[in-house]
Design an enzyme around this catalytic site. Sequence first.
Site, PDB file in Angstrom:
ATOM      1  N   HIS A 194       1.124  -1.480  -0.336  1.00  0.00           N
ATOM      2  CA  HIS A 194      -0.375   0.568   0.188  1.00  0.00           C
ATOM      3  C   HIS A 194       1.136   1.624  -0.139  1.00  0.00           C
ATOM      4  O   HIS A 194       2.149   1.143   0.165  1.00  0.00           O
ATOM      5  CB  HIS A 194      -1.025  -0.264   0.982  1.00  0.00           C
ATOM      6  CG  HIS A 194       0.154  -0.147   2.719  1.00  0.00           C
ATOM      7  ND1 HIS A 194       0.876   0.651   3.144  1.00  0.00           N
ATOM      8  CD2 HIS A 194      -0.642  -1.297   3.189  1.00  0.00           C
ATOM      9  CE1 HIS A 194       1.011  -0.403   3.969  1.00  0.00           C
ATOM     10  NE2 HIS A 194       0.485  -1.116   4.763  1.00  0.00           N
ATOM     11  N   HIS A 227       4.116   1.591   1.880  1.00  0.00           N
ATOM     12  CA  HIS A 227       5.199   0.588   1.484  1.00  0.00           C
ATOM     13  C   HIS A 227       5.911   1.524   0.760  1.00  0.00           C
ATOM     14  O   HIS A 227       7.424   1.343   0.375  1.00  0.00           O
ATOM     15  CB  HIS A 227       4.628  -0.921   0.718  1.00  0.00           C
ATOM     16  CG  HIS A 227       4.126  -1.531   2.045  1.00  0.00           C
ATOM     17  ND1 HIS A 227       3.117  -2.194   1.853  1.00  0.00           N
ATOM     18  CD2 HIS A 227       5.387  -2.357   2.816  1.00  0.00           C
ATOM     19  CE1 HIS A 227       2.658  -2.787   2.961  1.00  0.00           C
ATOM     20  NE2 HIS A 227       4.226  -3.153   3.424  1.00  0.00           N
ATOM     21  N   ASP A 245       5.030   0.431  13.078  1.00  0.00           N
ATOM     22  CA  ASP A 245       5.967  -0.387  13.558  1.00  0.00           C
ATOM     23  C   ASP A 245       6.905  -0.369  14.570  1.00  0.00           C
ATOM     24  O   ASP A 245       8.126  -0.576  15.034  1.00  0.00           O
ATOM     25  CB  ASP A 245       6.090  -2.084  12.873  1.00  0.00           C
ATOM     26  CG  ASP A 245       5.204  -2.438  12.432  1.00  0.00           C
ATOM     27  OD1 ASP A 245       4.498  -2.497  11.843  1.00  0.00           O
ATOM     28  OD2 ASP A 245       5.068  -2.443  10.954  1.00  0.00           O
ATOM     29  N   GLN A 255       8.726  -3.078  16.418  1.00  0.00           N
ATOM     30  CA  GLN A 255       9.960  -3.494  15.366  1.00  0.00           C
ATOM     31  C   GLN A 255      11.285  -3.040  15.244  1.00  0.00           C
ATOM     32  O   GLN A 255      11.650  -3.435  14.644  1.00  0.00           O
ATOM     33  CB  GLN A 255       8.800  -4.218  14.085  1.00  0.00           C
ATOM     34  CG  GLN A 255       9.943  -4.669  12.815  1.00  0.00           C
ATOM     35  CD  GLN A 255       8.850  -4.961  11.769  1.00  0.00           C
ATOM     36  OE1 GLN A 255       8.230  -5.878  12.064  1.00  0.00           O
ATOM     37  NE2 GLN A 255       8.404  -4.259  10.843  1.00  0.00           N
ATOM     38  N   VAL A 301       2.333   6.977   7.443  1.00  0.00           N
ATOM     39  CA  VAL A 301       1.820   7.837   5.892  1.00  0.00           C
ATOM     40  C   VAL A 301      -0.336   7.293   6.446  1.00  0.00           C
ATOM     41  O   VAL A 301      -0.432   5.517   6.895  1.00  0.00           O
ATOM     42  CB  VAL A 301       1.628   6.411   4.696  1.00  0.00           C
ATOM     43  CG1 VAL A 301       0.568   7.129   4.216  1.00  0.00           C
ATOM     44  CG2 VAL A 301       3.193   6.746   4.452  1.00  0.00           C
TER      45      VAL A 301
HETATM   46  O1  PAF Z   1       6.779  -5.185   8.857  1.00  0.00           O
HETATM   47  C1  PAF Z   1       6.730  -6.089   7.784  1.00  0.00           C
HETATM   48  O2  PAF Z   1       5.963  -6.609   7.042  1.00  0.00           O
HETATM   49  C2  PAF Z   1       7.591  -7.615   8.414  1.00  0.00           C
HETATM   50  O3  PAF Z   1       7.322  -7.519  10.033  1.00  0.00           O
HETATM   51  C3  PAF Z   1       8.806  -7.589   7.778  1.00  0.00           C
HETATM   52  C4  PAF Z   1      10.153  -6.619   8.450  1.00  0.00           C
HETATM   53  C5  PAF Z   1       9.268  -7.774   5.919  1.00  0.00           C
HETATM   54  C6  PAF Z   1       9.919  -9.224   8.346  1.00  0.00           C
HETATM   55  O4  PAF Z   1       8.398  -9.918   8.186  1.00  0.00           O
END
Ligand code: PAF
Length: 285
Positions: free
Chosen positions: A34, A37, A151, A154, A177
Amino acid sequence: VRTVRTVDEIRALSRSWKREGTRVGFVPTMGALHEGHLSLVRLVRSRCDRTVVSIFVNPLQFGPGEDFDRYPRDLDRDRSLCEGAGVDAVWAPSPADLYPEGFATAVEVEGPLATSLCGGSRPGHFRGVATVVAKLLLAVEPDVAVFGQKDAQQVAVIRRMAADLALPCEIAVAPTVREPDGLALSSRNAYLTPAERSQATCLKRGLDAASALFAAGQREPRHLLGACRAALESSPLARIDYLALVDAATLVPVEPTLSRPALLAVAVFFGRTRLIDNALLSPSE
Ligand code: PAF
């Protein structure tokens, strides 16, 4: 856009680009691309000569009963979005490419970084993320890899892992976004019913309410959290998974008052769909 499958292929391609003296940037994704990304792709393209996007729904980061099976998959659509965005290579490995027979290694970041917040609700999730991201980075060998601020945990886990393993790659972050009504873009928004979708704005409204109080000088976690909670609770379909105000670097809860950059992080269930969002609250010195 070129599509490659195996670790050997993407590594050979990336190395060939580096031999030409070009900088390689990388956006790891699980597909269902989307605008969020695509904003990561734009950031990479502004800083690098070549852009690689990986598309891999990583089984290791889904718990039992989570949405691994129903996670949206459409490689042709993702590939044409990458083409339109000027991506040079799409790397779409199969599970057997990344986790061949006998695969038995995991990368685990320890402590609250990986066990608090989403790590508490999704045991093993960040072990799966760290393991796959380590593999992806070791295969692509990018100069820069970009992740989304949505995230935030993450990002913290991956930064820790990259520093601890001395991975020769810069970890860059791009802002969240949003839809026009404030909902953060996520592939999981597709699961929401129309009623859930309209109430899902409560995450951003909650973060905004707390940010406004913060801007007005409020530094006490219970008041900031209370303002956010009130907005979340005004949506009858929302079930709060967690709501936390944590140190932005360590993810340890802020106590007793906010004096360093903090992350206000929320996770909310709408039915079986779990949405997350966050806001950074930074006191200026
Ligand atoms: O954020 C994501 O889409 C996933 O956690 C990643 C970083 C691609 C790892 O699978």
